[in-house]
Enzyme design. Structure first.
Site, short mmCIF file in Angstrom:
data_model
loop_
_atom_site.label_atom_id
_atom_site.label_comp_id
_atom_site.label_asym_id
_atom_site.label_seq_id
_atom_site.Cartn_x
_atom_site.Cartn_y
_atom_site.Cartn_z
N VAL A 220 40.60 37.94 43.54
CA VAL A 220 39.94 39.00 42.78
C VAL A 220 39.82 40.26 43.62
O VAL A 220 39.52 40.21 44.82
CB VAL A 220 38.54 38.56 42.28
CG1 VAL A 220 38.64 37.47 41.26
CG2 VAL A 220 37.65 38.12 43.43
N ASP A 221 40.08 41.38 42.99
CA ASP A 221 39.81 42.66 43.62
C ASP A 221 38.30 42.89 43.59
O ASP A 221 37.61 42.33 42.75
CB ASP A 221 40.55 43.76 42.85
CG ASP A 221 40.36 45.13 43.47
OD1 ASP A 221 40.36 45.21 44.71
OD2 ASP A 221 40.21 46.11 42.72
N LYS A 222 37.79 43.71 44.49
CA LYS A 222 36.34 43.98 44.54
C LYS A 222 35.95 45.07 43.57
O LYS A 222 35.21 44.84 42.62
CB LYS A 222 35.91 44.35 45.95
CG LYS A 222 34.41 44.68 46.07
CD LYS A 222 34.02 45.03 47.48
CE LYS A 222 34.56 46.40 47.89
NZ LYS A 222 33.92 47.51 47.14
N VAL B 173 43.28 38.97 39.73
CA VAL B 173 42.48 39.80 38.84
C VAL B 173 42.32 41.17 39.47
O VAL B 173 41.82 41.28 40.60
CB VAL B 173 41.09 39.18 38.59
CG1 VAL B 173 40.38 39.93 37.47
CG2 VAL B 173 41.20 37.71 38.26
#
Length: 647
Positions: A311-313, A513
């Site tokens: 996941v990207d932040k 994501v």
């Protein structure tokens, strides 16, 4: 005339007429001493029910396809030739009624798509020459002002330019709670006004609306084939001819034509052929109803195997709306306002997500940051270098300063570490060759981020990894709040791609994501690319393997769970079909199963398969913890957001 045409086109007309003729034939055979009339009526019943079957078989043969219709046609015609009129009528009647039931129940599995089409607005009220005019929704011109009154459907995609109100966006995002709308907010065609009055500037009309793209995507996805379905198609392409050969061989060896014809009927792989597409249609339809767009059967099947999620932040675990929290001055000759002004002027030409926060802060304090820099040089993963007002301005991290030979960075490093430890992203500002300050920017963690991580593990995901270009201290602070177990920080786009590739090499099926821009390489490389908050984004809807139409993170584990239920459903259907065909073939060869009984059981198995798939259309509910779908924010999360609000 129209009533007659409508009756003739009804799917139940042929089975009904055939059934009446069969009943009439049976009555005639019972009361008449001569069987001829009864047999003629029985043959007529077979012809009525069988004509369309024979036509379909001929069309399939022209396309070089040997299908189920051919098996039934050969069996029925053969039965008539040898005088088995009842068997011919029963087989064609049962096949016709089974076909009608299949069509009816298959239409039910596409109910989500039908509902999406139903919410498409027909009319719009627009302002033309100062007057309200009612026009068709497709006749609205881009940029026109559309009026949305209480209780009306929004006819276009657009931006609110006047008024306030609440909209039900369930048709787009799957969320049942109405959403407040005010000036500057986006609205989507097909949503419904629950209160208020909105003036909307049209930015998408007709086929260019989000709703139209969703309908198109779901339509394509429901017709797309999974790998298992492709295999089953190949299997049936040789299975059907094999059954014909088997029937021929049995007929020649036993000289029992009835047995051979019965084998043709019993061997129909109807339930087997329909077992997978019906599950895919139902699964993708259920997902669309919940605001989850899955690109097709192949991606649905792959999603069921996901074991690692990257996941990207920014914009995924966080709200994606960062704001300036600190401006630390390191050059005594400058003021706080001057540092923020130079930072704002530098970021005026940047596309970085944090640039907007700095510009908003500078404008909010009345500072002059208008105009664009003379030159702009983005440095991926490090920051940006610009020339503005005759000065070179650098804004980014320590790696950027080192690249441009700025040496006195000790104070900046210390301040950056302090800000990062408290969950802020530090952006060091240097003018020419000297560091002048550090701007701290923070992005609020989504309240459902921690629950998403928990739900992903509950759905069978083994590893959840944060991939971010942000500093390690900031990333670790966010990870501690959300419960993400692994963090890879300070990454360039190609480094994110390398990590995804490494996970795949280790045997993981990876979902990535992200926002589809900075994460594009990793999204493309991952087994499944997931776009967050795709409502209104044509690119996200068209390119992502899975697009979550709202900003609800819990949709991701929901999508994985639905994919796994769908694949399990496919397996159940395959098992039902194979067991049924096997038992029927054994029953025929060992004796006891007639042609009509076999067709009855065969059609029953088809309906069981369809009904089993229809279970996917039911709302399965979300993961729960205790009595709530989303656990309360942690104490650490509360302290983090409170600190942001009071700075």
């Amino acid at each position: 005339m129209s009533t007659l045409r409508s009756w003739m086109n009804n799917r139940w007309t042929i089975p009904a007429v055939s059934g009446i003729l069969i009943i009439a034939a049976l009555v005639i055979l019972q009361v008449s001493p001569i069987d001829t009339v009864g047999n003629i009526v029985m043959v007529a019943a077979a012809v009525v029910a069988g004509t369309r079957i024979v036509i379909n078989a001929v069309r399939a043969l022209r396309a070089k396809v040997i299908g189920i219709d051919l098996l039934v046609s050969v069996a029925a015609i053969g039965a008539i030739i040898i005088g088995q009129y009842w068997e011919a009528a029963a087989v064609t009647f049962l096949f016709a009624i089974g076909h009608a039931l299949e069509a009816a129940t298959l239409n039910k599995t596409r109910s989500a798509l039908a509902e999406l089409v139903a919410v498409a607005p027909d009319v719009a009220i627009v302002m033309r020459d100062g007057e309200q005019m009612e026009v068709s929704a497709g006749a609205v011109i881009m940029g026109e002002t559309v009026l949305v009154k209480n209780g009306a459907k929004v006819p276009v995609d657009g931006e609110v330019i006047g008024g306030t109100g609440t909209l039900d966006e369930a048709s787009i995002t799957g969320e049942s709670m109405p959403v407040e709308k005010m000036i500057g907010d986006r609205v989507f065609a097909g949503t419904v006004s629950r209160s208020g009055f909105l003036q909307v500037s049209a930015t998408g009309v007709g086929a260019d609306t989000t709703l139209a793209r969703i309908i198109h995507r779901v339509e394509d996805a429901q017709d797309a084939k999974a790998k298992t379905q492709v295999f089953m198609d190949r299997f049936s392409s040789w299975y059907t001819p094999a059954i014909m050969v088997l029937a021929l061989v049995v007929g020649l060896l036993t000289t029992d034509i009835v047995l051979a014809l019965t084998l043709l009927v019993i061997g129909c792989p109807g339930a087997l052929v329909i077992s997978i597409p019906v599950s895919i249609v139902a699964g993708i339809g259920r997902a669309a109803k919940d605001g989850i767009l899955i690109k097709g059967g192949e991606f649905l099947e792959t999603s069921a195997k996901i074991t690692a999620v990257a996941v990207d932040k920014t914009g995924t675990l966080t709200m994606g709306r960062p704001r300036v929290t600190d401006v630390v001055v390191l050059d005594k000759s400058m003021t706080r306002e001057q540092v923020l002004t130079w930072a704002g002027r530098a970021e005026a030409g940047s596309e970085h997500p944090l640039a907007r926060a700095i510009l908003d802060a500078a404008v909010g304090e009345g500072l002059s940051v208008t105009g664009l820099p003379e030159s702009i040089e983005p440095v991926p993963g490090k920051g940006i270098v610009v020339n503005t007002s005759g000065r070179r301005v650098l804004i980014g991290n320590l790696a950027l300063l080192a690249q441009y030979g700025i040496e006195d960075t000790a104070a900046a490093a210390r301040v950056a570490d302090e800000l990062a430890e408290s969950g802020r992203t530090p952006m060091i500002v240097a003018i020419d060759d000297a560091v002048v300050g550090v701007v701290g920017v923070a992005d609020e963690v989504r309240p459902d981020a921690a629950q998403m991580v928990t739900n992903l593990h509950a759905a069978g995901v083994k590893r959840v990894i944060m991939l971010t270009g942000d500093a390690p201290l900031v990333a670790n602070a966010i990870a501690s709040i959300t419960g993400v177990g692994e963090v890879r920080a300070s990454l360039l786009p190609e480094e994110k791609l390398n990590i995804v590739t490494q996970l795949q090499a280790e045997g993981y099926v990876v979902a990535m994501v992200g926002d589809g821009v900075n994460d594009a390489p990793a999204l493309a490389t991952a087994n499944i690319g997931v776009a967050m908050g795709a409502a209104g984004s044509a690119v996200a809807v068209e390119t992502a393997d899975i697009a979550l139409m709202g900003d609800n993170l819990l949709k991701l584990p929901e999508a994985i769970s639905l994919a796994r239920r769908t694949v399990n459903n496919m397996r159940q259907n395959i098992a039902i079909a194979l067991i049924t065909v096997t038992l029927l073939l054994l029953g025929v060869l060992l004796g006891g199963v007639t042609m009509s009984i076999g067709m009855l059981v065969h059609e029953a198995s088809v309906l069981i398969v369809i009904i089993n798939a229809m279970r996917l259309l039911r709302s399965h509910g979300r993961y729960t913890v205790g009595t709530s779908t989303i656990s309360p924010p942690t104490e650490e999360h509360h302290e983090y957001t409170t600190a942001l609000q009071h700075r």
